[in-house]
Design an enzyme around this catalytic site. Structure first.
Site, PDB file in Angstrom:
ATOM      1  N   HIS A 105       0.811  -1.216   0.000  1.00  0.00           N
ATOM      2  CA  HIS A 105       0.000   0.000   0.000  1.00  0.00           C
ATOM      3  C   HIS A 105       0.849   1.273   0.000  1.00  0.00           C
ATOM      4  CE1 HIS A 105       0.382  -0.251   4.517  1.00  0.00           C
ATOM      5  NE2 HIS A 105       0.445   1.061   4.365  1.00  0.00           N
ATOM      6  N   ASP A 135       0.076  -7.676   1.359  1.00  0.00           N
ATOM      7  CA  ASP A 135       0.451  -6.269   1.454  1.00  0.00           C
ATOM      8  C   ASP A 135       1.966  -6.098   1.482  1.00  0.00           C
ATOM      9  OD1 ASP A 135       0.095  -3.529   1.579  1.00  0.00           O
ATOM     10  OD2 ASP A 135      -0.098  -3.485   3.756  1.00  0.00           O
ATOM     11  N   SER A 208       4.577   2.524   7.920  1.00  0.00           N
ATOM     12  CA  SER A 208       4.236   1.363   7.089  1.00  0.00           C
ATOM     13  C   SER A 208       5.427   0.916   6.252  1.00  0.00           C
ATOM     14  CB  SER A 208       3.073   1.700   6.164  1.00  0.00           C
ATOM     15  OG  SER A 208       1.881   1.866   6.876  1.00  0.00           O
TER      16      SER A 208
END
Length: 462
Positions: A105, A135, A208
Site C-alpha cells: 500500500h 500487502d 508502514s
C-alpha cells in the site's frame, strides 16, 4: 524525619538503579540497524482538468492564473490537466545489491518511487513485484555495497518480548519506538493469509513498511497496520512476520508473483454450542462448512461437518489458524490433516492446489412452502436455477418467528442444507428430519448465507 530520609535515600537509589538495569538499552541496536532502513516517497500522476470540480465549485475560468491556485484548500490541477498525489512510507534493505522490502500500500499505483538512504542519497526504485494479499512489495535500486538488516525468525518470537520499530511516521525520518509483542497469529478482516504479530509499539502513518526488530537487532516483522479510531496511535499495531514476508519476497524476485496453497474449503469457528452439538469436549478446530467442488479437499475426501484439528502436525485452535498454514504450503505438495468426523478421529493426506477465486452463490424466493410451528420457521422449496447455483438441494428460509430457529440465529434468505448430519434436499427431507430430532439438545445445522456455508447450533426443544 531528616534522619529517616537519609537512611531511605540509599535504598531509593538502589531500587532506581535496579529498575534501570532491568530495562533494555536500544542504543547499539539503533546505531547498527538504522543505516539499512530507508524512507520511501511516491508520486502518482492523476488526470484532473479544470472543467470538473473547480469550475463547478468556484466558477473559475479555464485560464485562471497560477498564483490564485494557492488560495484554495485543495491542490489545484496543473495546466497540463494533471495533479500529483504523494505518499510516504518506510522500508529496509535486504541485499547488498539493492533489494528493498516495504508494504504494497506504500507504493500502490505509484508512477515514481524514490528511496532515501540513511546517508541522504536519493535513488529511483524499480518495482520488482507486489502481492496485495499479504500487502508486500519488493523494490530494487541500482547501488552496490549497501548496508542490510539482519533477519530473525518470527516463528520463535514470543509474546512479551521487547521489540523496536524504526521508520518515518508523519515524515519524521528514523524515528525509533519500542514496546512488546502483545500477541501472535492475529487474523484481520480480509487478511486470511497473514498471521499478524500484534504489538503495542507506537506505529503511525509513515511507519508502514518499516522493520520491527527484536533485542538482538534482527528483523522479525514488517510494520503494516494500526487499529485506531482517531487516525493515530492507540496501542494496537500489527506487523507481518518476517518469515512470511521473505517467502513472498523470494517468490516475487524469482517469478514476479506469489503462488499460495489452496485446500478448497469454507470454514468457521467452533463455538461452545457447536462443539457440544458435534460431541466434542472443547471448542477448538476449524469446522468445514462447505467443500468446493473439484477442489483438493473434495479429491482427498473431506466432508462438510469435518472438524480439522491439526494441519501438517500444527494444532488448529481457531479456524483462522488454518488459512495461515495452508497458504504457506507449496502447491503440488502433500499435507497431512487430522480431523474429527462423526465423533471419531481420522487422518487424511491431501495434495495442496494453487489458490484460485471461487464463485459466490445467490438465492431467490421459489414456490412451495412449509411452516414449522415447532421450529418457528417458514421454509420454501428451491427452484432449478437456485439448485444449479448451489450445486445441491436445500430449503429456503422465508421468515423466522419466535422459537428455536430465531434463538439459533437463523435468518430469512438462509438456505438449510443439513440438520444433525442428514442432508436436506427438499421440503420432504426437512419435514422428516425435524420430526426425528432428539429432544432438548443442540444439533448442528448447515446453512448457506449470502453465498457462504456455515454451521449453526439448533436447539431442539422438549
Amino acid at each position: 524525619m531528616t534522619r529517616i530520609l537519609k537512611l531511605l535515600f540509599p535504598v531509593v537509589l538502589l531500587l532506581a538503579s535496579a529498575v534501570h538495569a532491568s530495562l533494555p538499552d536500544f542504543r547499539d541496536l539503533v546505531k547498527e540497524a538504522s543505516p539499512a532502513v530507508v524512507n520511501i516517497s511516491t508520486v502518482q500522476h492523476v488526470s484532473a482538468g479544470l472543467s470538473g470540480s473547480y469550475q463547478q465549485r468556484y466558477g473559475l475560468p479555464e485560464d485562471v492564473p497560477e498564483i490564485f491556485r494557492h488560495f484554495f484548500g485543495e491542490r489545484m490541477p496543473s495546466p497540463r490537466g494533471e495533479q500529483e498525489k504523494t505518499s510516504l512510507g518506510s522500508g529496509f534493505i535486504v541485499s547488498h545489491d539493492g533489494y528493498i522490502l516495504t508494504n504494497n500500500h506504500v507504493i500502490k499505483d505509484a508512477d515514481e518511487i524514490v528511496v532515501r538512504l540513511n546517508d541522504r542519497r536519493e535513488l529511483e526504485a524499480k518495482l520488482i513485484g507486489a502481492d496485495e494479499s499479504s500487502d508486500l512489495a519488493l523494490l530494487k535500486v541500482e547501488a552496490d555495497d549497501l548496508p542490510i538488516v539482519a533477519l530473525g525468525d518470527s516463528d520463535v518470537l514470543e509474546v512479551g518480548e521487547w521489540v523496536v520499530a524504526i521508520g518515518s511516521p508523519f515524515g519524521f525520518d528514523y524515528s525509533v519506538t519500542a514496546g512488546i509483542v502483545s500477541a501472535k497469529g492475529r487474523s484481520l478482516p480480509n487478511e486470511n493469509y497473514v498471521p499478524f504479530i500484534q504489538t503495542d509499539v507506537a506505529i503511525n502513518p509513515g511507519n508502514s513498511g518499516g522493520p520491527l526488530f527484536n533485542l538482538n537487532g534482527k528483523v522479525v516483522g514488517i510494520n503494516s497496520q494500526i487499529y485506531t479510531r482517531s487516525g493515530g496511535f492507540m496501542g494496537v499495531s500489527f506487523a507481518i512476520p518476517i518469515n512470511v514476508a521473505m517467502d513472498v519476497a523470494d517468490q516475487l524476485k524469482e517469478k514476479g508473483k506469489v503462488s499460495r496453497g489452496w485446500l478448497g474449503v469454507v470454514i468457521q469457528e467452533v463455538s461452545k454450542d457447536l462443539a457440544e452439538s458435534f460431541g466434542l469436549d472443547k471448542a477448538a478446530g476449524a469446522l468445514v462448512a462447505q467443500v468446493v467442488p473439484d477442489s483438493p479437499a473434495e479429491k482427498a475426501g473431506l466432508k462438510s461437518g469435518d472438524i480439522i484439528t491439526r494441519f501438517n502436525g500444527e494444532a488448529i485452535y481457531l479456524s483462522s489458524d488454518l488459512p495461515h498454514q495452508v497458504g504457506r504450503v507449496k502447491p503440488g505438495t502433500s499435507a497431512r490433516i487430522d480431523l474429527v468426523r462423526n465423533g471419531k478421529r481420522k487422518r487424511i493426506d491431501v495434495e495442496i492446489g494453487v489458490l484460485s477465486n471461487t464463485q459466490t452463490l445467490a438465492s431467490n424466493t421459489p414456490p412451495g412452502e412449509f411452516d414449522s410451528d415447532s421450529m418457528g420457521v417458514l421454509v420454501a422449496e428451491l427452484d432449478d436455477s437456485q439448485r444449479r447455483k448451489l450445486g445441491s438441494g436445500g430449503v429456503l428460509v422465508k421468515s423466522v418467528s419466535d422459537g428455536p430457529a430465531a434463538v439459533s440465529g437463523l435468518m430469512p434468505g438462509d438456505v438449510i442444507t443439513m440438520i444433525h448430519g442428514e442432508n436436506i434436499n427438499d421440503l420432504d427431507d426437512f419435514k422428516q428430519v425435524i420430526a426425528g430430532l432428539p429432544d432438548d439438545r443442540n444439533v448442528p445445522m448447515r446453512i448457506i448465507r449470502r453465498g457462504a456455508a456455515l454451521f449453526i447450533p439448533l436447539h431442539v426443544p422438549k
